[in-house]
Design a protein around this motif. Structure first.
Motif, short mmCIF file in Angstrom:
data_model
loop_
_atom_site.label_atom_id
_atom_site.label_comp_id
_atom_site.label_asym_id
_atom_site.label_seq_id
_atom_site.Cartn_x
_atom_site.Cartn_y
_atom_site.Cartn_z
N TYR A 15 -1.63 -2.12 -4.01
CA TYR A 15 -0.86 -2.79 -5.60
C TYR A 15 -0.06 -4.09 -4.99
O TYR A 15 -0.05 -4.16 -3.87
CB TYR A 15 -0.10 -1.58 -6.32
N SER B 167 1.05 -1.24 0.11
CA SER B 167 0.19 -0.16 0.06
C SER B 167 0.89 1.16 -0.02
O SER B 167 1.81 1.44 0.50
CB SER B 167 -0.90 0.06 1.20
N ARG B 168 0.42 2.45 -0.94
CA ARG B 168 1.34 3.32 -0.76
C ARG B 168 0.75 4.28 0.43
O ARG B 168 1.37 5.25 0.67
CB ARG B 168 0.88 4.15 -2.02
N LYS B 169 -0.05 3.93 1.09
CA LYS B 169 -0.65 4.76 2.39
C LYS B 169 -0.68 3.63 3.34
O LYS B 169 -1.60 3.32 4.03
CB LYS B 169 -1.89 5.24 2.25
N LYS C 222 -1.37 -3.55 -10.74
CA LYS C 222 -2.82 -3.05 -10.20
C LYS C 222 -3.47 -4.10 -9.75
O LYS C 222 -3.57 -5.20 -10.09
CB LYS C 222 -3.50 -2.38 -11.48
N GLU D 212 -7.06 2.52 -0.22
CA GLU D 212 -7.31 3.16 -1.61
C GLU D 212 -6.31 3.01 -2.69
O GLU D 212 -6.65 3.35 -4.02
CB GLU D 212 -7.47 4.65 -1.14
N GLU D 213 -5.18 2.62 -2.17
CA GLU D 213 -3.90 2.80 -3.08
C GLU D 213 -3.16 1.52 -3.02
O GLU D 213 -2.12 1.54 -2.76
CB GLU D 213 -2.96 3.90 -2.85
#
Length: 384
Positions: A231, A96-98, A284, A228-229
């Motif tokens: 991958y 996750s980017r968050k 993705k 939300e982000e």
């Protein structure tokens, strides 16, 4: 003294004998294995040699050919060009980017904790409150002083506009007001540090503090993650550095939830990690997002090679002799169907199929069953 030396020598001799005995057992086993390997190679070599001798004799002695040749029952398949894809599987993981850990920005005791692990939170939601009574008192003092400074400044400004008083008095009043405004803004920022808020919508992963505990600036207090982000990322061998591009299709399998989905490559790194000679590939995530967690294992299947107009045969029909690879095809001759040995150059193999680069063409009929009994020139019968 001599007796002691003799005893030591006896013990050494016994140890060496035991070691040689154990090595002998291992050596005997190795010899048997090597002998078996030689016999198997001899059988294969003799089988090929016998087939070649029969072929030579048939050419020299037609009577032998009539007496010895027997048609072989086979299955065969006409070759049509088709789409051939070679795929590789790599291990990936959810990321996750968050996915962050929030730290305290100011020193103080924990006054309030509003969340527990697993809670969903909104952006700017108050998570933790650190005692800031000293800062609050400082703010009140500054506000009182600023109110007075503003009053003095306004009066001094009016007098200055009426050309009453000195410029120094006017500048001192303005400076006093602006200084207090900056001090108040600083105190307000310090107060904001005592309120730990969610930087984005997400889920609380862990809470590392307790009410009343003294925290220091930089101390990790809460970790949270956003879905939300999400991958997938995977480390791929540098052997495939030029085989993948953004947008390539990917099949993903998630063993922990036993689910699969199709997606595409979102980015490809062109920097090789010198530690393990791999590059990073990102994919993705478009399904099962609510069931994914960072570091969750995933299996990625990617197409590293594709030929849309390939000659493909079942891999098990490709045989080898001391010269190289070959297959048997059916050739019609003198109103008879005969097996013909054809040398080939093979390409890639995947999922039980092999791409043939040279040797056979579209329309050739390849023997798919009974090929092990076939020899060059023997009559064959097609199974119904």
């Amino acid at each position: 003294m001599r007796r002691t030396i003799k005893m030591r020598n006896s013990i050494l001799i016994l140890a060496i004998a035991a070691l040689l005995g154990s090595c002998g057992k291992t050596t005997d086993t190795d010899k048997l294995k090597a002998k078996l390997e030689r016999i198997e190679k001899d059988i294969q070599s003799k089988t090929i040699e016998a087939a070649e001798l029969k072929e030579q004799i048939r050419e020299l002695d037609p009577e032998f050919s009539k007496a010895k040749d027997q048609s072989v029952l086979v299955n065969a398949e006409a070759i049509n060009k088709s789409d051939f894809r070679h795929k590789i599987q790599v291990q990936g993981e959810v990321a996750s980017r968050k996915n962050i850990t929030l730290a305290a920005e100011t020193m103080g005791s924990v006054e309030q904790i509003n969340v527990t692990p697993g809670d969903m939170v909104k952006r700017n939601q108050l998570l933790v409150k650190i005692d800031a009574s000293t800062t609050l008192n400082r703010i009140q003092e500054l506000k009182t002083a600023l109110d007075l400074a503003k009053t003095i400044f306004n009066k001094q400004k009016n007098l200055w506009e009426q050309e009453i008083g000195t410029e120094v008095q006017y500048l001192e009043a303005r400076n006093r007001k602006e200084t207090l405004e900056r001090q108040l803004a600083t105190a307000q920022s310090q107060l904001d540090m005592a309120y730990v808020r969610a930087p984005f919508n997400g889920r609380i992963n862990d809470v590392n503090i307790n009410i009343g505990e003294l925290v220091q600036p930089g101390l990790p207090i809460i970790s949270m993650v956003s879905q939300e982000e999400m991958y997938l990322k995977a480390a791929v061998s540098e052997e495939y550095i030029n085989d993948f591009d953004k947008g390539d299709s990917v099949e993903v399998y998630l063993p922990s939830i036993k689910k699969s989905f199709s997606t595409v490559v979102s980015s490809v790194s062109y920097v090789i990690n010198p530690a393990n000679r791999t590059f990073q590939l990102e994919v993705k995530v478009n399904e099962f997002i609510d069931r994914l967690k960072p570091n969750q294992f995933a299996r990625l299947t990617l197409v590293d090679y594709e030929n849309e107009s390939a000659i493909v045969v079942p891999s098990d029909v490709v045989q080898q002799d001391n010269i190289g690879d070959f297959v048997f095809i059916i050739e019609s001759k003198d109103n008879h169907k005969k097996a013909k040995k054809v040398r080939i150059e093979r390409g890639k193999t995947y999922n039980g199929n092999t791409e043939i680069l040279k040797g056979i063409n579209e329309g050739d009929v390849v023997i798919t069953d009974g090929y092990r009994e076939a020899v060059n020139g023997i009559d064959v019968r097609l199974a119904k």
